[in-house]
Write an enzyme that holds these catalytic residues in place. Structure first.
Site, PDB file in Angstrom:
ATOM      1  N   GLY A 148       0.813  -1.221   0.000  1.00 29.83           N
ATOM      2  CA  GLY A 148       0.000   0.000   0.000  1.00 29.83           C
ATOM      3  C   GLY A 148       0.846   1.271   0.000  1.00 29.83           C
TER       4      GLY A 148
ATOM      5  N   TYR B 196     -16.351   3.346   7.160  1.00 27.34           N
ATOM      6  CA  TYR B 196     -14.894   3.173   7.272  1.00 27.34           C
ATOM      7  C   TYR B 196     -14.428   3.557   8.681  1.00 27.34           C
ATOM      8  CZ  TYR B 196      -9.934   4.436   6.695  1.00 27.34           C
ATOM      9  OH  TYR B 196      -8.573   4.561   6.850  1.00 27.34           O
TER      10      TYR B 196
ATOM     11  N   TRP C  50      -4.915  11.970   5.968  1.00 27.76           N
ATOM     12  CA  TRP C  50      -4.662  12.609   4.662  1.00 27.76           C
ATOM     13  C   TRP C  50      -3.300  12.199   4.066  1.00 27.76           C
ATOM     14  CZ3 TRP C  50      -6.653  18.332   4.169  1.00 27.76           C
ATOM     15  CH2 TRP C  50      -7.949  18.426   4.701  1.00 27.76           C
TER      16      TRP C  50
HETATM   17  N1  NAP Z   1      -4.784   6.814   2.949  1.00 25.60           N
HETATM   18  C1  NAP Z   1      -5.086   7.686   3.911  1.00 25.60           C
HETATM   19  O1  NAP Z   1      -5.289   8.886   3.664  1.00 25.60           O
HETATM   20  C2  NAP Z   1      -5.174   7.215   5.348  1.00 25.60           C
HETATM   21  C3  NAP Z   1      -5.522   8.155   6.329  1.00 25.60           C
HETATM   22  C4  NAP Z   1      -5.573   7.733   7.664  1.00 25.60           C
HETATM   23  C5  NAP Z   1      -5.276   6.414   8.002  1.00 25.60           C
HETATM   24  N2  NAP Z   1      -4.969   5.533   7.013  1.00 25.60           N
HETATM   25  C6  NAP Z   1      -4.662   4.145   7.396  1.00 25.60           C
HETATM   26  O2  NAP Z   1      -3.307   3.913   7.050  1.00 25.60           O
HETATM   27  C7  NAP Z   1      -3.118   2.551   6.664  1.00 25.60           C
HETATM   28  C8  NAP Z   1      -2.411   2.499   5.328  1.00 25.60           C
HETATM   29  O3  NAP Z   1      -3.233   3.116   4.365  1.00 25.60           O
HETATM   30  P1  NAP Z   1      -2.797   3.167   2.832  1.00 25.60           P
HETATM   31  O4  NAP Z   1      -3.325   4.435   2.259  1.00 25.60           O
HETATM   32  O5  NAP Z   1      -1.332   2.848   2.720  1.00 25.60           O
HETATM   33  O6  NAP Z   1      -3.651   1.958   2.221  1.00 25.60           O
HETATM   34  P2  NAP Z   1      -3.683   1.437   0.714  1.00 25.60           P
HETATM   35  O7  NAP Z   1      -2.717   2.168  -0.138  1.00 25.60           O
HETATM   36  O8  NAP Z   1      -5.123   1.387   0.315  1.00 25.60           O
HETATM   37  O9  NAP Z   1      -3.128  -0.049   0.865  1.00 25.60           O
HETATM   38  C9  NAP Z   1      -3.887  -1.009   1.515  1.00 25.60           C
HETATM   39  C10 NAP Z   1      -2.999  -2.178   1.830  1.00 25.60           C
HETATM   40  O10 NAP Z   1      -3.802  -3.122   2.544  1.00 25.60           O
HETATM   41  C11 NAP Z   1      -3.720  -4.371   1.875  1.00 25.60           C
HETATM   42  N3  NAP Z   1      -4.977  -5.080   2.027  1.00 25.60           N
HETATM   43  C12 NAP Z   1      -6.213  -4.683   1.627  1.00 25.60           C
HETATM   44  N4  NAP Z   1      -7.129  -5.634   1.927  1.00 25.60           N
HETATM   45  C13 NAP Z   1      -6.435  -6.639   2.531  1.00 25.60           C
HETATM   46  C14 NAP Z   1      -6.799  -7.890   3.062  1.00 25.60           C
HETATM   47  N5  NAP Z   1      -8.066  -8.320   3.031  1.00 25.60           N
HETATM   48  N6  NAP Z   1      -5.826  -8.668   3.604  1.00 25.60           N
HETATM   49  C15 NAP Z   1      -4.539  -8.261   3.637  1.00 25.60           C
HETATM   50  N7  NAP Z   1      -4.131  -7.084   3.148  1.00 25.60           N
HETATM   51  C16 NAP Z   1      -5.072  -6.284   2.596  1.00 25.60           C
HETATM   52  C17 NAP Z   1      -3.423  -4.049   0.419  1.00 25.60           C
HETATM   53  O11 NAP Z   1      -2.862  -5.191  -0.197  1.00 25.60           O
HETATM   54  P3  NAP Z   1      -3.052  -5.437  -1.804  1.00 25.60           P
HETATM   55  O12 NAP Z   1      -2.162  -4.458  -2.484  1.00 25.60           O
HETATM   56  O13 NAP Z   1      -2.625  -6.844  -1.999  1.00 25.60           O
HETATM   57  O14 NAP Z   1      -4.514  -5.192  -2.088  1.00 25.60           O
HETATM   58  C18 NAP Z   1      -2.444  -2.897   0.606  1.00 25.60           C
HETATM   59  O15 NAP Z   1      -1.157  -3.382   0.889  1.00 25.60           O
HETATM   60  C19 NAP Z   1      -4.506   1.927   6.676  1.00 25.60           C
HETATM   61  O16 NAP Z   1      -4.661   1.215   7.877  1.00 25.60           O
HETATM   62  C20 NAP Z   1      -5.459   3.099   6.659  1.00 25.60           C
HETATM   63  O17 NAP Z   1      -6.675   2.798   7.317  1.00 25.60           O
HETATM   64  C21 NAP Z   1      -4.902   5.896   5.688  1.00 25.60           C
END
Ligand code: NAP
Length: 284
Positions: free
Chosen positions: A10, A129, A154
């Site tokens: 991710g 979410y 963000w």
């Molecule tokens: N993005 C934001 O703005 C934001 C803000 C606040 C908090 N967060 C938190 O920060 C963390 C990282 O976010 P991110 O933006 O890096 O997420 P992301 O880019 O959407 O990546 C999601 C990751 O989770 C994996 N994943 C999804 N479904 C899965 C499953 N069923 N089993 C195992 N792995 C799974 C994906 O693997 P695949 O590639 O194989 O699908 C990918 O590695 C998350 O916990 C999110 O809730 C994000």
């Protein structure tokens, strides 16, 4: 130190893997970097096996179903991945004697506060979410009281789709773009976040910690800075959330107080500085 990372493919996972590989002085002996193909967190047995075999000191759970609007239409999937999946990881970590770092979100709050959210503020999510992540936080604190929960917000970075990349694309193609100006938060560069998270592991952190770049802005202000730094001619127009209805409600204000992070002597750079580094050396 041995680390097992769920969500390695991710946006954040990309920079966690990078940090773990370039900083062997901090954590380095061993990294198991997993995507959903290696271990789906919904599969309890697979998660147990992976954690048992990799014998981590720290398990980092960055994996999540992060499509905020998708979660509204598919709440079962949101809870299965974000809550039940987190429970599987926590139970397996407890069984293997591993510490757990869980990445959580500003969306556990409703956004009605007008000063930065402290770690002691009550959760009150307004989206599926947010509910799935808030419930996961509660469950993990029951299962593993020494869990470290790092809430962030963000995210932007080079490991996947993110807001600055979208704005750059739109602003290169259109003379004018409209961006909401009534949601305030703290943009956070995954590179800075990854570095801070690993410092928290090194400090043996526990409990809830808020980790974002410093400073605040609206999405409109964030987009304006992206366009200005990139010297694109596109005009950025402020609009309201009401003008851009989306399936999931977003908190109007989700600034997270850095006090819990400062308690570990960790300081985060300003988001504007982080954005400049994200955009690269050609912008100023
Ligand atoms: N993005 C934001 O703005 C934001 C803000 C606040 C908090 N967060 C938190 O920060 C963390 C990282 O976010 P991110 O933006 O890096 O997420 P992301 O880019 O959407 O990546 C999601 C990751 O989770 C994996 N994943 C999804 N479904 C899965 C499953 N069923 N089993 C195992 N792995 C799974 C994906 O693997 P695949 O590639 O194989 O699908 C990918 O590695 C998350 O916990 C999110 O809730 C994000």
């Amino acid at each position: 130190m041995r680390v097992t990372l769920f969500g390695a493919s991710g946006l954040l996972g990309h920079d966690l893997v990078h940090e773990l590989r370039i900083r062997p002085d901090i954590v380095g002996d061993y990294l198991a970097a997993l995507s959903s193909k290696d271990a789906d967190v919904r599969d309890r047995d697979r998660v147990r096996k992976v954690i048992r075999n990799s014998r981590p000191d720290w398990t980092i759970l960055s994996a999540a179903y992060t499509d905020v609007d998708g979660c509204e239409t598919n709440p079962d999937l949101a809870f299965a991945v974000n809550c039940d999946g987190a429970v599987h990881v926590a139970e397996a970590a407890r069984e293997a004697g591993s510490r757990l770092l869980f990445i959580s979100t500003d969306y556990v709050f409703d956004g009605t506060k007008q000063s930065p959210y402290e770690v002691s503020d009550a959760r009150n999510p307004i989206s599926v979410y947010g509910q799935s992540k808030a419930r996961a936080e509660e469950r993990l604190l029951e299962i593993l009281p020494e869990v470290c929960i790092a809430r962030t917000s963000w995210l932007f970075g080079h490991g996947g789709k993110c807001f600055p990349a979208t704005i750059l694309k739109l602003a290169s193609a259109r003379p004018e773009i409209s961006v909401v100006n009534d949601q305030r938060g703290s943009p956070t560069f995954t590179r800075d976040l990854a570095s801070a998270l690993l410092q928290l592991c090194r400090a043996s952190a526990r409990g809830i910690v808020h980790v974002t770049n410093s400073g605040t802005c609206t999405w409109y202000e964030f987009a304006s800075e992206i366009v200005r730094l990139s010297r694109l001619p596109s005009l950025v127009k402020p609009v309201t959330t009401a003008e851009f209805p989306r399936p999931a409600r977003r908190p109007a204000y989700s600034v997270l107080s850095p006090a819990s992070l400062h308690a570990y002597n960790i300081q985060m750079p300003a988001w504007q500085h982080a954005l400049q580094r994200y955009l690269g050396p050609t912008v100023s």
